[in-house]
Every structure is written in structure tokens, then in C-alpha cells.
Design a protein around this motif. Structure first.
Motif, PDB file in Angstrom:
ATOM      1  N   ASN A 147       7.321   5.658  -0.650  1.00  0.00           N
ATOM      2  CA  ASN A 147       7.383   6.175  -2.252  1.00  0.00           C
ATOM      3  C   ASN A 147       7.294   4.872  -2.994  1.00  0.00           C
ATOM      4  O   ASN A 147       7.660   3.821  -2.581  1.00  0.00           O
ATOM      5  CB  ASN A 147       8.278   7.125  -2.190  1.00  0.00           C
ATOM      6  N   ALA A 148       7.213   5.188  -4.571  1.00  0.00           N
ATOM      7  CA  ALA A 148       7.158   4.023  -5.359  1.00  0.00           C
ATOM      8  C   ALA A 148       8.471   3.310  -5.100  1.00  0.00           C
ATOM      9  O   ALA A 148       8.473   1.980  -5.531  1.00  0.00           O
ATOM     10  CB  ALA A 148       6.869   4.842  -6.715  1.00  0.00           C
TER      11      ALA A 148
ATOM     12  N   THR B 210       0.953  -0.971   0.053  1.00  0.00           N
ATOM     13  CA  THR B 210       0.130  -0.066  -0.073  1.00  0.00           C
ATOM     14  C   THR B 210       1.088   1.197  -0.144  1.00  0.00           C
ATOM     15  O   THR B 210       2.093   1.193   0.351  1.00  0.00           O
ATOM     16  CB  THR B 210      -0.816   0.081   1.342  1.00  0.00           C
ATOM     17  N   LYS B 211       0.356   2.415  -0.540  1.00  0.00           N
ATOM     18  CA  LYS B 211       1.078   3.597  -0.570  1.00  0.00           C
ATOM     19  C   LYS B 211       1.482   4.000   1.079  1.00  0.00           C
ATOM     20  O   LYS B 211       2.217   5.083   1.011  1.00  0.00           O
ATOM     21  CB  LYS B 211       0.057   4.658  -1.328  1.00  0.00           C
ATOM     22  N   LYS B 212       1.014   3.756   2.016  1.00  0.00           N
ATOM     23  CA  LYS B 212       1.158   4.272   3.224  1.00  0.00           C
ATOM     24  C   LYS B 212       2.856   3.844   3.660  1.00  0.00           C
ATOM     25  O   LYS B 212       3.124   4.292   4.837  1.00  0.00           O
ATOM     26  CB  LYS B 212       0.287   4.131   4.352  1.00  0.00           C
TER      27      LYS B 212
ATOM     28  N   ARG C 268       8.162   0.993  -2.395  1.00  0.00           N
ATOM     29  CA  ARG C 268       7.188   0.016  -2.512  1.00  0.00           C
ATOM     30  C   ARG C 268       7.805  -0.958  -3.554  1.00  0.00           C
ATOM     31  O   ARG C 268       7.364  -2.304  -3.584  1.00  0.00           O
ATOM     32  CB  ARG C 268       6.046   0.484  -3.216  1.00  0.00           C
TER      33      ARG C 268
END
Length: 128
Positions: free
Chosen positions: A59-60, A54-56, A63
Motif C-alpha cells: 500500500n502507499a 510499483t503498486k504491486k 511504498r
């Protein structure tokens, strides 16, 4: 030449409805990730696996690093422990980013092979 490895790779979950269906199965919680398992009642088909970060959790770049580490752990060690006819979704947690890779593979195999120790009672079932 090297000897061929046994062909025991897991398929992939790619669409949102597939991921949502697995959420109805059992959950095996841990510090590095949450493993969701759903029995499709099709023992002749290969297991399938999906990855969620998840985005929490950063950053990309972070992740994607977590997702790559999970994919490699499944490819090297946990893919052989997955049972046919089951779908697995691995939901990464933040601690996965800095965990030693050996620990990720070992924990993933343990979670796949373990059964749920307890089941949560349905909501509203408390006696008063």
C-alpha cells in the motif's frame, strides 16, 4: 561548528520521459532493487537519480517507506559513488522493506560501481 561536507549530491529525475529514457540503458539486477543506468554523454553535468516503487509492492505507506529508505541510502552513501553524466533509476523490490539499512547502502554502492557482467542477446537472435 562542523566542517562542510563536499558538495556531491545527485540531481533528481522527475518526469516520465526522463524515466523512460533510462530504461534504454543497462540494468543491474539484485534482490533488493533493480538499478537502471544510462550514460547521457555529458560528463560535465551532475548525476541524476530517480526512484520507482510499483503498486504491486504494497500500500502507499509501505511504498513511501521503501522510497524514503532508498533516498536516504543514496544521500548518505551512494550519492558519492555516482558518476557525473549518468542517470540512475532505482526500482525497489519487496525485500527492501525489511532489509537492514546498512545492507541497502552497501548493496547500492556495489551496484553503482559494478559493471554489467553480461549482455543479453537481442530478441530473435537464436540460431536454430
Amino acid at each position: 561548528m562542523t566542517s562542510p561536507k563536499p558538495k556531491s549530491t545527485a540531481g533528481r529525475l522527475k518526469s516520465r520521459p526522463q524515466f523512460l529514457a533510462v530504461r534504454k540503458g543497462e540494468q543491474r539486477k539484485g534482490t533488493l532493487f533493480l538499478l537502471e543506468v544510462l550514460d547521457r554523454n555529458e560528463p560535465d553535468t551532475a548525476p541524476r537519480v530517480g526512484f520507482t516503487v510499483t503498486k504491486k509492492h504494497g500500500n502507499a505507506v509501505e511504498r513511501n517507506r521503501m522510497r524514503r529508505r532508498l533516498k536516504e541510502a543514496v544521500r548518505l552513501s551512494a550519492g558519492f559513488a555516482m558518476k557525473p553524466g549518468l542517470d540512475y533509476v532505482i526500482v525497489a523490490r519487496r525485500d527492501l522493506l525489511n532489509a537492514p539499512f546498512e545492507r541497502i547502502g552497501k548493496t547500492l554502492c556495489e551496484r553503482i560501481e559494478s559493471k554489467q557482467k553480461y549482455s543479453r542477446p537481442p530478441a530473435g537472435s537464436r540460431k536454430e
